[in-house]
Structure formats: C-alpha cells, structure tokens
Design a protein around this motif. Structure first.
Motif, PDB file in Angstrom:
ATOM      1  N   ALA A  98       0.816  -1.213   0.000  1.00 36.68           N
ATOM      2  CA  ALA A  98       0.000   0.000   0.000  1.00 36.68           C
ATOM      3  C   ALA A  98       0.855   1.271   0.000  1.00 36.68           C
ATOM      4  O   ALA A  98       0.330   2.379  -0.034  1.00 36.68           O
ATOM      5  N   GLY A  99       2.174   1.105   0.057  1.00 29.52           N
ATOM      6  CA  GLY A  99       3.074   2.257   0.052  1.00 29.52           C
ATOM      7  C   GLY A  99       3.398   2.822   1.417  1.00 29.52           C
ATOM      8  O   GLY A  99       4.067   3.843   1.518  1.00 29.52           O
ATOM      9  N   ALA A 100       2.947   2.155   2.465  1.00 26.72           N
ATOM     10  CA  ALA A 100       3.241   2.627   3.823  1.00 26.72           C
ATOM     11  C   ALA A 100       4.634   2.170   4.239  1.00 26.72           C
ATOM     12  O   ALA A 100       5.005   1.014   4.037  1.00 26.72           O
ATOM     13  N   TRP A 101       5.382   3.085   4.836  1.00 26.77           N
ATOM     14  CA  TRP A 101       6.735   2.787   5.290  1.00 26.77           C
ATOM     15  C   TRP A 101       6.685   1.765   6.419  1.00 26.77           C
ATOM     16  O   TRP A 101       5.885   1.885   7.349  1.00 26.77           O
ATOM     17  N   ILE A 102       7.560   0.748   6.314  1.00 27.10           N
ATOM     18  CA  ILE A 102       7.655  -0.259   7.368  1.00 27.10           C
ATOM     19  C   ILE A 102       8.897  -0.023   8.214  1.00 27.10           C
ATOM     20  O   ILE A 102       8.828   0.058   9.432  1.00 27.10           O
ATOM     21  N   ALA A 103      10.040   0.065   7.530  1.00 24.39           N
ATOM     22  CA  ALA A 103      11.302   0.151   8.271  1.00 24.39           C
ATOM     23  C   ALA A 103      12.439   0.551   7.348  1.00 24.39           C
ATOM     24  O   ALA A 103      12.351   0.414   6.126  1.00 24.39           O
ATOM     25  N   ARG A 104      13.492   1.006   7.956  1.00 31.64           N
ATOM     26  CA  ARG A 104      14.759   1.190   7.253  1.00 31.64           C
ATOM     27  C   ARG A 104      15.587  -0.029   7.631  1.00 31.64           C
ATOM     28  O   ARG A 104      15.850  -0.266   8.810  1.00 31.64           O
ATOM     29  N   ASN A 105      15.962  -0.798   6.620  1.00 34.14           N
ATOM     30  CA  ASN A 105      16.651  -2.058   6.865  1.00 34.14           C
ATOM     31  C   ASN A 105      18.148  -1.931   6.652  1.00 34.14           C
ATOM     32  O   ASN A 105      18.609  -1.186   5.798  1.00 34.14           O
ATOM     33  N   ASP A 106      18.899  -2.705   7.437  1.00 37.15           N
ATOM     34  CA  ASP A 106      20.353  -2.699   7.306  1.00 37.15           C
ATOM     35  C   ASP A 106      20.776  -3.132   5.906  1.00 37.15           C
ATOM     36  O   ASP A 106      21.633  -2.516   5.298  1.00 37.15           O
ATOM     37  N   PHE A 107      20.147  -4.204   5.398  1.00 34.96           N
ATOM     38  CA  PHE A 107      20.419  -4.687   4.045  1.00 34.96           C
ATOM     39  C   PHE A 107      19.137  -5.259   3.456  1.00 34.96           C
ATOM     40  O   PHE A 107      18.392  -5.954   4.148  1.00 34.96           O
ATOM     41  N   ARG A 108      18.902  -4.971   2.187  1.00 33.37           N
ATOM     42  CA  ARG A 108      17.793  -5.599   1.469  1.00 33.37           C
ATOM     43  C   ARG A 108      18.291  -5.975   0.087  1.00 33.37           C
ATOM     44  O   ARG A 108      19.053  -5.231  -0.538  1.00 33.37           O
ATOM     45  N   HIS A 109      17.867  -7.127  -0.387  1.00 36.33           N
ATOM     46  CA  HIS A 109      18.300  -7.581  -1.703  1.00 36.33           C
ATOM     47  C   HIS A 109      17.699  -6.683  -2.776  1.00 36.33           C
ATOM     48  O   HIS A 109      16.559  -6.236  -2.664  1.00 36.33           O
ATOM     49  N   GLU A 110      18.476  -6.429  -3.831  1.00 37.78           N
ATOM     50  CA  GLU A 110      18.045  -5.511  -4.877  1.00 37.78           C
ATOM     51  C   GLU A 110      16.866  -6.032  -5.695  1.00 37.78           C
ATOM     52  O   GLU A 110      16.089  -5.234  -6.225  1.00 37.78           O
ATOM     53  N   LYS A 111      16.689  -7.355  -5.793  1.00 38.97           N
ATOM     54  CA  LYS A 111      15.599  -7.925  -6.595  1.00 38.97           C
ATOM     55  C   LYS A 111      14.594  -8.732  -5.792  1.00 38.97           C
ATOM     56  O   LYS A 111      13.422  -8.784  -6.143  1.00 38.97           O
TER      57      LYS A 111
END
Length: 177
Positions: A98-111
């Motif tokens: 829905a476009g709501a911010w969940i978190a700022r993550n240390d690492f997330r995969h690009e795909k």
C-alpha cells in the motif's frame, strides 16, 4: 613528536587495507567514510598500482560504505562477499504494497524480498526506553516485514563468525532466482 602529525587518516587507512584482511579494514574504512574523514575516491587515488597489497586495498575501499552504521554491518557486507552473496543494498527504506513505510533495513536484496538485519547489543541496552521496549519494537517491525512478504534474517555478533546463517541467506536468494 609534540604536536606534529606522524601520519594522516587516509595514509593509515591505505596501510590497514593493504596489510589486513577485509574483516579488519572494511569496518575501519566504513567508519572513516561515514564520519567524512576520507572519501572512497581519495583512498583509491592513494594506492600505488603494482605495490604489495594494492588489490586488497582496492577491494576494501570498494566494499566499505558510509551507509554501514556499525562495524557489525560493515563486517556483514564482507561476509556477503566471502559467501558469494550479491545484490545486498545497505540502509534501504522498505514499504508495504500500500506504500506505507515499514522500516529502514540494514540490508535488502536488490531484486528479491530478502532482508538482513544486524543487531548489536547497543540497540537494546543503549535505548532510552530500555531493552524490553526495544525488543518489543523490533518484534513488531519484524512481523510487519514478514506480513509484507519479506524473508528476514536477524544476525547477532556471533552469527558473523559462523557460516550457517550466510549459507541460509545465499540459499534463500538462490531459491528466488
């Protein structure tokens, strides 16, 4: 020597990167980049091509990032390379469908919907609200990420020195390819 400088931050970082493994140099270089004490470009320019350790230093400068907010995160980035895990982007904002911010993550995969979080002791014990509140907030965040379809790996210091978690991360990404 009184108040005369013996060396510079940049020279020290180049020497460390040439002489020590990535597990030692990348966290130190990342911290210097984050504090603005050096730039990746200036460090690369400081390497004399063809000298001992120049390839190792160049690799360290490529892996280091001002986005690594702790030594643990920088070490995690090195471990991704050691375990042939590519595509992990540091410090990424994650949103639900829905476009709501969940978190700022240390690492997330690009795909792929794969997230890696590094949890140092400070997250819990240096929190003004105390460790119970920090743990509760972390659990809530984790559940929001899971409900949004992400696979989340929570690493602590000991995990950075074991192969098992990185093998699981690599397998999770491979399963999605």
């Amino acid at each position: 020597m009184g108040d005369l400088p013996v060396t510079t931050v940049s020279r020290t970082l180049v020497d460390l990167a040439k002489d020590y493994p990535l597990e030692v140099s990348v966290p130190l270089v990342s911290e210097a980049l984050r504090r603005g004490l050096a730039s990746r470009e200036s460090l690369h320019r400081s390497i004399r091509s063809g000298t001992r350790g120049c390839r190792r230093a160049s690799r360290a400068f490529d892996l280091a990032s001002p986005s690594h907010e702790s030594s643990g995160e920088a070490l995690c980035a090195v471990k991704f390379v050691r375990f042939s895990i590519s595509g992990m982007i540091p410090q990424v904002n994650t949103y639900n469908d829905a476009g709501a911010w969940i978190a700022r993550n240390d690492f997330r995969h690009e795909k792929h919907p794969v997230i890696v979080e590094f949890h140092g002791v400070g997250k819990y014990y240096l929190n003004d609200a105390g460790p119970d509140r920090a743990s509760s907030e972390n659990h809530e965040r984790h559940m929001k990420l899971l409900n949004a379809g992400y696979r989340v790996f929570n690493l602590v210091w000991a995990d950075l020195f074991r192969a098992s978690e990185f093998i699981k991360i690599r397998a999770a990404i491979a399963d999605l390819d």
